[in-house]
Enzyme design. Structure first.
Site, PDB file in Angstrom:
ATOM      1  N   GLY A 145       3.977 -42.488  59.770  1.00 26.81           N
ATOM      2  CA  GLY A 145       2.980 -43.856  60.786  1.00 26.81           C
ATOM      3  C   GLY A 145       1.716 -43.269  61.466  1.00 26.81           C
ATOM      4  O   GLY A 145       1.866 -43.470  62.887  1.00 26.81           O
ATOM      5  N   GLY A 155       0.482 -44.622  65.679  1.00 27.75           N
ATOM      6  CA  GLY A 155       1.121 -43.356  66.051  1.00 27.75           C
ATOM      7  C   GLY A 155       0.640 -41.727  65.691  1.00 27.75           C
ATOM      8  O   GLY A 155       1.064 -41.370  66.512  1.00 27.75           O
ATOM      9  N   SER A 189       3.921 -51.009  75.067  1.00 24.53           N
ATOM     10  CA  SER A 189       2.981 -51.855  75.685  1.00 24.53           C
ATOM     11  C   SER A 189       1.602 -50.189  76.722  1.00 24.53           C
ATOM     12  O   SER A 189       1.599 -48.966  76.536  1.00 24.53           O
ATOM     13  CB  SER A 189       3.320 -51.731  77.198  1.00 24.53           C
ATOM     14  OG  SER A 189       2.057 -52.732  77.705  1.00 24.53           O
ATOM     15  N   LYS A 233       9.384 -57.185  76.124  1.00 27.40           N
ATOM     16  CA  LYS A 233       8.165 -56.376  75.919  1.00 27.40           C
ATOM     17  C   LYS A 233       7.358 -57.585  75.463  1.00 27.40           C
ATOM     18  O   LYS A 233       6.394 -58.049  75.575  1.00 27.40           O
ATOM     19  CB  LYS A 233       7.890 -55.168  74.464  1.00 27.40           C
ATOM     20  CG  LYS A 233       6.030 -55.130  73.626  1.00 27.40           C
ATOM     21  CD  LYS A 233       5.609 -54.608  74.742  1.00 27.40           C
ATOM     22  CE  LYS A 233       4.151 -54.540  74.292  1.00 27.40           C
ATOM     23  NZ  LYS A 233       3.534 -55.085  73.020  1.00 27.40           N
ATOM     24  N   HIS A 274       6.653 -59.460  78.455  1.00 27.50           N
ATOM     25  CA  HIS A 274       5.278 -58.795  79.416  1.00 27.50           C
ATOM     26  C   HIS A 274       4.159 -59.180  78.474  1.00 27.50           C
ATOM     27  O   HIS A 274       3.437 -59.747  79.314  1.00 27.50           O
ATOM     28  CB  HIS A 274       6.034 -56.757  78.964  1.00 27.50           C
ATOM     29  CG  HIS A 274       4.528 -56.401  79.039  1.00 27.50           C
ATOM     30  ND1 HIS A 274       3.479 -56.656  77.972  1.00 27.50           N
ATOM     31  CD2 HIS A 274       4.158 -55.368  80.139  1.00 27.50           C
ATOM     32  CE1 HIS A 274       2.347 -55.663  78.313  1.00 27.50           C
ATOM     33  NE2 HIS A 274       2.841 -55.504  79.512  1.00 27.50           N
ATOM     34  N   ASN A 275       4.479 -59.141  77.639  1.00 28.46           N
ATOM     35  CA  ASN A 275       3.344 -60.203  76.962  1.00 28.46           C
ATOM     36  C   ASN A 275       3.322 -61.658  77.177  1.00 28.46           C
ATOM     37  O   ASN A 275       1.630 -61.736  77.434  1.00 28.46           O
ATOM     38  CB  ASN A 275       3.371 -59.954  75.716  1.00 28.46           C
ATOM     39  CG  ASN A 275       3.201 -58.040  74.585  1.00 28.46           C
ATOM     40  OD1 ASN A 275       3.541 -57.547  75.335  1.00 28.46           O
ATOM     41  ND2 ASN A 275       2.853 -58.229  73.364  1.00 28.46           N
ATOM     42  N   GLU A 284       1.335 -61.540  80.344  1.00 29.21           N
ATOM     43  CA  GLU A 284       0.072 -61.564  80.239  1.00 29.21           C
ATOM     44  C   GLU A 284      -0.275 -62.256  79.766  1.00 29.21           C
ATOM     45  O   GLU A 284      -1.839 -62.915  80.083  1.00 29.21           O
ATOM     46  CB  GLU A 284      -0.149 -60.370  79.217  1.00 29.21           C
ATOM     47  CG  GLU A 284      -1.067 -59.611  78.472  1.00 29.21           C
ATOM     48  CD  GLU A 284      -1.425 -58.233  77.115  1.00 29.21           C
ATOM     49  OE1 GLU A 284      -0.233 -57.926  77.317  1.00 29.21           O
ATOM     50  OE2 GLU A 284      -1.902 -59.224  76.665  1.00 29.21           O
TER      51      GLU A 284
HETATM   52  P1  NBP Z   1      -0.589 -50.412  61.452  1.00 31.68           P
HETATM   53  O1  NBP Z   1      -0.322 -52.265  62.139  1.00 31.68           O
HETATM   54  O2  NBP Z   1      -2.362 -51.176  60.926  1.00 31.68           O
HETATM   55  O3  NBP Z   1      -0.136 -50.413  59.777  1.00 31.68           O
HETATM   56  C1  NBP Z   1      -0.593 -49.075  59.889  1.00 31.68           C
HETATM   57  C2  NBP Z   1       0.464 -47.908  58.694  1.00 31.68           C
HETATM   58  O4  NBP Z   1       1.232 -48.390  58.943  1.00 31.68           O
HETATM   59  C3  NBP Z   1      -0.552 -47.146  58.548  1.00 31.68           C
HETATM   60  O5  NBP Z   1       0.598 -46.030  58.684  1.00 31.68           O
HETATM   61  C4  NBP Z   1      -0.142 -47.608  56.996  1.00 31.68           C
HETATM   62  O6  NBP Z   1       0.630 -46.750  56.115  1.00 31.68           O
HETATM   63  C5  NBP Z   1       1.561 -47.943  57.211  1.00 31.68           C
HETATM   64  N1  NBP Z   1       2.018 -48.775  55.987  1.00 31.68           N
HETATM   65  C6  NBP Z   1       2.033 -50.497  55.730  1.00 31.68           C
HETATM   66 BR1  NBP Z   1       1.006 -51.092  56.471  1.00 31.68          BR
HETATM   67  N2  NBP Z   1       2.746 -50.584  54.986  1.00 31.68           N
HETATM   68  C7  NBP Z   1       3.727 -49.527  54.897  1.00 31.68           C
HETATM   69  C8  NBP Z   1       4.819 -49.107  54.144  1.00 31.68           C
HETATM   70  N3  NBP Z   1       5.361 -50.235  53.282  1.00 31.68           N
HETATM   71  N4  NBP Z   1       5.457 -48.421  54.129  1.00 31.68           N
HETATM   72  C9  NBP Z   1       4.879 -47.166  54.690  1.00 31.68           C
HETATM   73  N5  NBP Z   1       4.121 -47.369  55.875  1.00 31.68           N
HETATM   74  C10 NBP Z   1       3.170 -48.422  55.618  1.00 31.68           C
HETATM   75  O7  NBP Z   1      -1.429 -49.534  62.731  1.00 31.68           O
HETATM   76  P2  NBP Z   1      -1.015 -49.296  64.329  1.00 31.68           P
HETATM   77  O8  NBP Z   1      -2.499 -50.177  64.729  1.00 31.68           O
HETATM   78  O9  NBP Z   1      -0.950 -48.071  64.875  1.00 31.68           O
HETATM   79  O10 NBP Z   1      -0.026 -50.163  64.984  1.00 31.68           O
HETATM   80  C11 NBP Z   1       1.269 -49.648  64.909  1.00 31.68           C
HETATM   81  C12 NBP Z   1       2.663 -49.915  65.826  1.00 31.68           C
HETATM   82  O11 NBP Z   1       2.418 -50.433  66.841  1.00 31.68           O
HETATM   83  C13 NBP Z   1       2.294 -51.975  64.813  1.00 31.68           C
HETATM   84  O12 NBP Z   1       3.796 -51.991  64.760  1.00 31.68           O
HETATM   85  C14 NBP Z   1       1.715 -52.720  65.400  1.00 31.68           C
HETATM   86  O13 NBP Z   1       2.233 -54.390  65.906  1.00 31.68           O
HETATM   87  C15 NBP Z   1       2.089 -51.992  67.225  1.00 31.68           C
HETATM   88  N6  NBP Z   1       0.933 -52.078  68.027  1.00 31.68           N
HETATM   89  C16 NBP Z   1       1.551 -51.831  69.165  1.00 31.68           C
HETATM   90  C17 NBP Z   1       0.330 -52.285  70.096  1.00 31.68           C
HETATM   91  C18 NBP Z   1       0.179 -51.786  71.553  1.00 31.68           C
HETATM   92  O14 NBP Z   1      -0.261 -52.084  71.996  1.00 31.68           O
HETATM   93  N7  NBP Z   1       1.738 -51.813  71.929  1.00 31.68           N
HETATM   94  C19 NBP Z   1      -1.077 -52.106  70.141  1.00 31.68           C
HETATM   95  C20 NBP Z   1      -1.320 -52.214  68.355  1.00 31.68           C
HETATM   96  C21 NBP Z   1      -0.045 -51.795  67.548  1.00 31.68           C
HETATM   97  P3  NBP Z   1      -1.215 -46.101  55.721  1.00 31.68           P
HETATM   98  O15 NBP Z   1      -1.486 -45.175  55.976  1.00 31.68           O
HETATM   99  O16 NBP Z   1       0.214 -45.430  54.185  1.00 31.68           O
HETATM  100  O17 NBP Z   1      -1.595 -47.055  55.546  1.00 31.68           O
END
Ligand code: NBP
Length: 478
Positions: free
Chosen positions: A9, A14, A128, A183, A186-187, A190
């Protein structure tokens, strides 16, 4: 395989996490459903460390040394389940799957139980700090088994943010879904922090009559004291920013409708289920929701209120000092509520949460990072069984010292017709805790009257009912 860890991912989160591992000297297998992302990562950032790109799931799994450590960073919900299923079939007992996405903790509990049956470790981990945190050091909240943390902990601690004292912002939170639960809280906290800051700004603007640039300076001043935190720091930046297109303060050209992705709402939903009063967090979620209801706000434009007025300049200065006190006291109340919720969840789900350590790992990397968190760690170090943060002498003294100012601020907001739901509800919580008697006695009387729901007495043991519709005699029900 030779890769010490794998990330599948490779969207922003990722990719940055994989780079963070590589920059810290780990060899990282990288994989993404759409292989072009994998290739792009290696092309652009390959010189940052050792990446082992894999096109297929089989290739990815084969690239990992055993026990395999595999981090999933895909969209939360069904995509996460699909990816877990795909990889679980290829793994062997003892291997570890980490979900670093924003999963609901109930999903994490379900997944952990299912994978445990198959001999696999499943670690739901809160991460986070957003995109930048993932790259430069997030605050990491891993759940799952103690055994999995032995395998995983050192690597996570290496890539985690470091607190001002140098300690890593990562600790084993507790079994199964504990990491994702913490987590989520935490949010929720926030949300409350942001709402309280927004109210402080609004009052300084509308009651004290300060301009955004002046308020930015006020926040910069606060940021050198007990409110020292990332959110206060960025608030000053946002308030000082001028819109290039119009020359107006940036804050005045942004649409005043706040959005949300859902973790605040989950916090409140679960608090309701656990019976924990988190009214500060709830008001923050509701305030965002209200801001988005344009049709309701249109109705409100016709409703009566006090004539707009601002405080005299000398009063305004004093008021600003009071707002700092109201903000601090309300903040302490929000954290009190969030920590109470974690305590209640620990009892409900059988987690042994170290609340002081949790405050400790929020000191870096995450959005609510703040100097103030040290005080929470200290409070739990003095008494790990602390029933409430307000039972700690230092917090009690600080909030007690602020309470007069806090009341003055809520009173002024009310008098001038400026909403301050976060400040007001936090003060109500504080006063409800202080009250020797609550009108809950009346509520119980009413419940007994219309529904024979019974009541307990203050002077005798037992469960009682008054025959309201008959002779009004009291009967003992047990
Ligand atoms: P996204 O949440 O936008 O997910 C995109 C990724 O998921 C891509 O790698 C995509 O692959 C893959 N994917 C999907 Br959509 N469906 C899939 C499937 N059926 N099989 C395999 N891969 C699949 O990515 P992100 O914004 O980097 O967030 C990743 C995680 O981290 C999420 O759970 C999000 O909630 C969390 N997050 C956290 C924060 C934070 O501050 N902690 C911020 C942002 C996100 P592809 O490239 O082939 O489409």
């Amino acid at each position: 395989g030779t890769a010490q860890i794998g990330v599948t991912g490779l969207a922003v989160m990722g990719r940055n996490l994989a780079r963070n591992f590589a920059r810290n000297g780990y060899s990282v297998a990288v994989h993404n459903r759409t292989a072009s992302r994998t290739r792009e990562l290696v092309e652009r950032f390959g010189d940052e460390g050792t990446f082992v790109p894999a096109e297929s799931a089989e290739e990815f799994v084969a690239a990992l040394e055993r026990p395999r450590r595999l981090i999933i960073m895909v969209k939360a919900g069904a995509p996460t389940d699909a990816v877990i299923d795909e990889f679980a079939a290829l793994l062997e007992p003892g291997d570890i799957i980490v979900d670093g996405g924003n999963a609901h903790f109930a999903d994490t509990r379900r997944r952990e139980a299912a994978l445990r049956e198959r001999g696999l470790h499943f670690v739901g981990s809160g991460i986070s700090g957003g995109e930048e945190g993932a790259l430069l050091g997030p605050s990491i909240m891993p759940g799952g088994s103690t055994e999995s943390y032995t395998q995983l902990g050192p690597m996570l601690e290496a890539i985690a943010a470091k607190a001002p004292d140098g300690s890593p912002c990562c600790t084993h939170i507790g079994s199964d879904g504990a990491g994702h639960f913490v987590k989520m809280v935490h949010n929720g906290i926030e949300y409350a922090d942001m709402q309280l800051i927004a109210e402080a700004y609004d009052l300084l603007r509308r009651a004290a009559g300060f301009e955004p640039a002046e308020i930015a300076d006020t926040f910069r001043g606060w940021n050198t004291g007990r409110l020292d935190s990332y959110l206060i720091e960025i608030t000053a930046e946002v308030l000082a920013h001028v819109d290039a297109a119009t020359g107006r303060p940036f804050i005045d050209i942004v649409a005043d409708q706040a959005e949300q992705k859902g973790t605040g709402r989950w916090t409140v939903q679960l608090a309701l289920d656990l019976g924990v009063p988190v009214n500060g967090i709830a008001e923050a979620v509701f305030a965002r929701s209200l801001s988005g209801h344009a049709e309701l706000r249109a109705v409100g434009q016709g409703l009566a209120g006090p004539a707009p007025a601002t405080l005299a300049p000398d009063e305004a200065e004093r008021f600003a000092v009071q707002v700092e006190q109201a903000l601090y006291a309300s903040k302490v109340v929000s954290y009190t509520q969030g920590f109470h919720q974690m305590q209640a969840a620990a009892a409900e789900y059988g987690w042994s949460l170290d609340l002081g350590a949790i405050a400790g790992i929020w000191r870096g990397g995450c959005i609510i990072r703040a100097a103030f968190l040290d005080r929470i760690t200290t409070a739990y170090a003095k008494d790990p069984q602390l029933p409430s943060l307000l039972a700690d002498d230092r917090f009690a003294d600080e909030v007690g010292g602020a309470q007069e100012a806090w009341r003055a601020v809520v009173a002024t907001a009310t008098r001038l017709g400026i909403p301050a739901p976060g400040f007001a509800t936090a003060l109500s919580y504080y006063d409800a805790l202080r009250a020797e008697r609550l009108p809950a006695a009346l509520t119980q009387g009413q419940r007994d009257f219309f529904g024979a729901h019974t009541y307990r007495r203050v002077d005798r043991e037992g469960v009682f009912h008054t025959r309201w519709s008959e002779d009004r005699a009291e009967v003992q029900n047990d």
